[in-house]
Design a protein around this motif. Structure first.
Motif, short mmCIF file in Angstrom:
data_model
loop_
_atom_site.label_atom_id
_atom_site.label_comp_id
_atom_site.label_asym_id
_atom_site.label_seq_id
_atom_site.Cartn_x
_atom_site.Cartn_y
_atom_site.Cartn_z
N THR A 172 0.81 -1.22 0.00
CA THR A 172 0.00 0.00 0.00
C THR A 172 0.84 1.27 0.00
OG1 THR A 172 -0.11 -0.09 2.41
CG2 THR A 172 -1.94 -1.09 1.21
N GLY A 173 2.15 1.17 -0.18
CA GLY A 173 2.95 2.40 -0.21
C GLY A 173 4.29 2.23 0.46
N PRO A 174 4.92 3.35 0.82
CA PRO A 174 6.26 3.27 1.43
C PRO A 174 6.22 2.58 2.78
CG PRO A 174 5.43 5.54 1.47
CD PRO A 174 4.44 4.73 0.68
N GLY A 175 7.35 1.98 3.18
CA GLY A 175 7.41 1.18 4.40
C GLY A 175 8.01 1.92 5.57
N LEU A 176 9.22 1.52 5.97
CA LEU A 176 9.86 2.10 7.15
C LEU A 176 10.59 3.40 6.81
CD1 LEU A 176 11.54 -1.08 8.70
CD2 LEU A 176 9.39 -0.03 9.39
N THR A 177 10.69 4.28 7.78
CA THR A 177 11.58 5.44 7.68
C THR A 177 12.98 5.02 8.12
OG1 THR A 177 11.13 6.07 9.94
CG2 THR A 177 9.66 6.98 8.27
N ASP A 178 13.95 5.91 7.98
CA ASP A 178 15.31 5.59 8.47
C ASP A 178 15.28 5.30 9.97
OD1 ASP A 178 16.33 5.87 5.99
OD2 ASP A 178 17.13 7.90 6.29
N LEU A 179 14.44 6.06 10.69
CA LEU A 179 14.32 5.83 12.13
C LEU A 179 13.68 4.47 12.41
CD1 LEU A 179 15.10 7.48 14.61
CD2 LEU A 179 12.75 8.38 14.66
N GLY A 180 12.75 4.07 11.56
CA GLY A 180 12.13 2.75 11.70
C GLY A 180 13.16 1.64 11.51
N LYS A 181 14.06 1.84 10.54
CA LYS A 181 15.12 0.85 10.33
C LYS A 181 16.05 0.79 11.55
CE LYS A 181 14.75 1.43 5.37
NZ LYS A 181 15.24 2.12 4.16
N GLU A 182 16.29 1.95 12.16
CA GLU A 182 17.11 1.97 13.38
C GLU A 182 16.38 1.26 14.53
OE1 GLU A 182 20.17 2.55 13.78
OE2 GLU A 182 20.18 2.41 15.97
N LEU A 183 15.06 1.44 14.60
CA LEU A 183 14.28 0.73 15.64
C LEU A 183 14.43 -0.79 15.48
CD1 LEU A 183 12.26 0.66 18.01
CD2 LEU A 183 10.39 0.83 16.34
N VAL A 184 14.41 -1.26 14.23
CA VAL A 184 14.60 -2.70 13.99
C VAL A 184 15.96 -3.15 14.52
CG1 VAL A 184 14.86 -4.46 12.17
CG2 VAL A 184 13.02 -2.75 12.01
N ARG A 185 17.01 -2.35 14.24
CA ARG A 185 18.35 -2.71 14.74
C ARG A 185 18.40 -2.69 16.26
NH1 ARG A 185 19.72 1.24 10.76
NH2 ARG A 185 19.93 0.19 8.75
N GLN A 186 17.75 -1.68 16.85
CA GLN A 186 17.68 -1.60 18.32
C GLN A 186 17.00 -2.84 18.90
OE1 GLN A 186 18.52 0.79 20.71
NE2 GLN A 186 19.64 2.06 19.26
N CYS A 187 15.89 -3.23 18.28
CA CYS A 187 15.17 -4.42 18.78
C CYS A 187 16.03 -5.67 18.64
CB CYS A 187 13.85 -4.59 18.02
SG CYS A 187 12.61 -3.37 18.49
N ASN A 188 16.71 -5.81 17.51
CA ASN A 188 17.62 -6.96 17.34
C ASN A 188 18.67 -6.99 18.44
OD1 ASN A 188 17.97 -7.34 13.69
ND2 ASN A 188 16.37 -7.97 15.07
N ALA A 189 19.29 -5.83 18.70
CA ALA A 189 20.38 -5.78 19.68
C ALA A 189 19.86 -6.13 21.07
CB ALA A 189 21.01 -4.39 19.68
N ARG A 190 18.60 -5.77 21.35
CA ARG A 190 18.02 -6.02 22.67
C ARG A 190 17.25 -7.33 22.73
NH1 ARG A 190 17.18 -0.94 25.30
NH2 ARG A 190 18.16 0.70 24.10
N ARG A 191 17.24 -8.06 21.62
CA ARG A 191 16.45 -9.31 21.49
C ARG A 191 14.98 -9.06 21.84
NH1 ARG A 191 19.40 -10.61 17.94
NH2 ARG A 191 17.77 -12.15 17.59
N ILE A 192 14.44 -7.98 21.31
CA ILE A 192 13.00 -7.71 21.40
C ILE A 192 12.37 -8.18 20.09
CG2 ILE A 192 11.27 -5.86 21.44
CD1 ILE A 192 13.10 -4.31 23.32
N LEU A 193 11.26 -8.90 20.18
CA LEU A 193 10.57 -9.40 19.00
C LEU A 193 10.03 -8.24 18.16
CD1 LEU A 193 8.10 -12.38 18.92
CD2 LEU A 193 7.42 -10.24 17.86
N ILE A 194 10.16 -8.34 16.83
CA ILE A 194 9.58 -7.35 15.91
C ILE A 194 8.37 -7.99 15.24
CG2 ILE A 194 9.98 -5.96 13.84
CD1 ILE A 194 13.09 -6.44 14.70
N ASP A 195 7.20 -7.39 15.46
CA ASP A 195 5.96 -7.97 14.94
C ASP A 195 5.60 -7.31 13.61
OD1 ASP A 195 3.57 -9.21 14.59
OD2 ASP A 195 2.54 -8.19 16.25
N LEU A 196 5.38 -8.14 12.59
CA LEU A 196 5.11 -7.63 11.24
C LEU A 196 3.62 -7.43 10.95
CD1 LEU A 196 7.72 -9.95 9.57
CD2 LEU A 196 7.85 -7.46 9.58
N SER A 197 2.73 -7.91 11.83
CA SER A 197 1.30 -7.65 11.62
C SER A 197 1.11 -6.13 11.64
CB SER A 197 0.46 -8.30 12.72
OG SER A 197 0.41 -9.70 12.54
#
Ligand code: ZN
Length: 343
Positions: A172-197
């Motif tokens: 439906t259009g554009p996805g993550l912002t640069d900050l959103g991509k950083e949030l994904v990296r932050q979650c990875n580093a902290r082992r927080i689950l990223i939910d795609l729903s």
């Protein structure tokens, strides 16, 4: 086996939103003692065999016109609401005298289930409360947060959620912002689950490219069977399988039905068709439950959480076999959380 309940660990409920909206104090006591209406409370969880799940914190959208897409809450409002809903879950735990525990790892979930307590995992659905420098993420993780959907079905500083449309592809259009991509990296580093729903297709592929964790859609269904923008295409399901991820079957009738109608007059057979398709696409380890209790119109044959045994029975009658039913009902979620939190 039908004389004892099959344990269910559920990927998504919105009971905290329902309690947040109550105006009388003491909502946590009423959750523990049993609530009028709605789908979820402790006595009915026990009656249905629900041993735990992800409890969502969701900040409601400010009022908008019926034909408008949802509006975005301010960061101040989102932080106030998020802290209040997190505190409701913490207060339930405190008032429960051990009957509900906020679990921060899978060992704690297994221990809670073994001792007959409800295992609650704190989840955020739409990260509007998290600031660009991730101070709030720090605090919420310390409070027990272990799972984040960066976007709900609206835009925020992290990306564009998938708007509710039927029929519509999830693209439906554009996805993550640069900050959103950083949030994904932050979650990875902290082992927080990223939910795609609630993510659109572009955001989905961006997470797939950045994240080192299994791909998870906690409460979504099969687009080929119900052409909602919230459901997953064959390509997305293939990627989830390849990444040893998981999809939780959403009970929301608008994402189950061929016609997209939100009506409780929906057969269990409709849910089984999605489970069959998910099993075909994902294999036996990738399929689980993501009820959306207290967040959606669900099929009348289930009714509320106490009706979960009816879905279990339907799976058994559909020749899934007890071992597979137990995987779908709970074990696959625990395996996924293990792979995500402590790889
Ligand atoms: Zn949702």
């Amino acid at each position: 086996m039908t004389d004892s309940l099959v344990p269910v660990f559920d990927g998504h409920n919105d009971v905290l939103l329902r309690l947040f909206r109550e105006t009388e104090p003491g909502a946590e006591q009423r959750f523990l003692a049993g609530l009028e209406g709605g789908h979820l409370d402790l006595p009915r969880m026990r009656a249905g065999g629900m041993v735990g799940g992800l409890f969502a914190i969701f900040v409601p959208s400010p009022p908008s016109a019926p034909d408008e897409q949802p509006r975005v809450p301010s960061q101040e409002e989102a932080q106030a609401t998020t802290l209040k809903m997190a505190s409701i879950l913490l207060r339930i735990e405190r008032a429960s005298a051990g009957k509900l525990r906020i679990c921060r790892d899978v060992a704690a979930i297994r221990a809670a289930v073994a001792e007959g307590a409800v295992a609650a995992v704190m989840h955020i659905e739409g990260a509007e409360a998290i600031d660009p420098e991730f101070h709030m993420l720090e605090v919420l993780q310390a409070a027990g947060l272990r799972s984040i959907g960066p976007v709900w079905s609206r835009p925020n500083i992290f990306g564009h959620g998938v708007p509710f449309k039927f029929p519509s592809p999830p693209d439906t259009g554009p996805g993550l912002t640069d900050l959103g991509k950083e949030l994904v990296r932050q979650c990875n580093a902290r082992r927080i689950l990223i939910d795609l729903s609630h993510m659109n297709e572009q955001g989905f592929w961006e997470v797939a490219a950045i994240s080192d964790a299994p791909l998870v859609a906690s409460h979504s269904n099969v687009h080929a069977l119900s052409e909602s923008s919230r459901n997953l295409t064959a390509r997305q399901l293939a990627a989830i399988r390849e990444r040893r991820g998981l999809v939780g079957l959403n009970f929301a009738t608008g994402f189950l039905r061929h016609d997209g109608k939100m009506t409780a007059d929906t057969e269990l057979e409709c849910m089984i068709r999605h489970l069959d398709a998910l099993l075909e696409a994902l294999g036996e380890d990738g399929v689980a439950i993501g009820s959306d209790f207290d967040g959606a119109t669900i099929p009348q044959p289930i009714g509320d959480v106490a009706g979960l045994p009816n879905l279990v029975q339907a799976m058994l009658e559909h020749q899934y076999g007890e071992a597979l039913v137990r995987k779908i009902a709970a074990e696959n979620w625990l395996g996924l959380l293990e792979r995500t939190w402590a790889p």
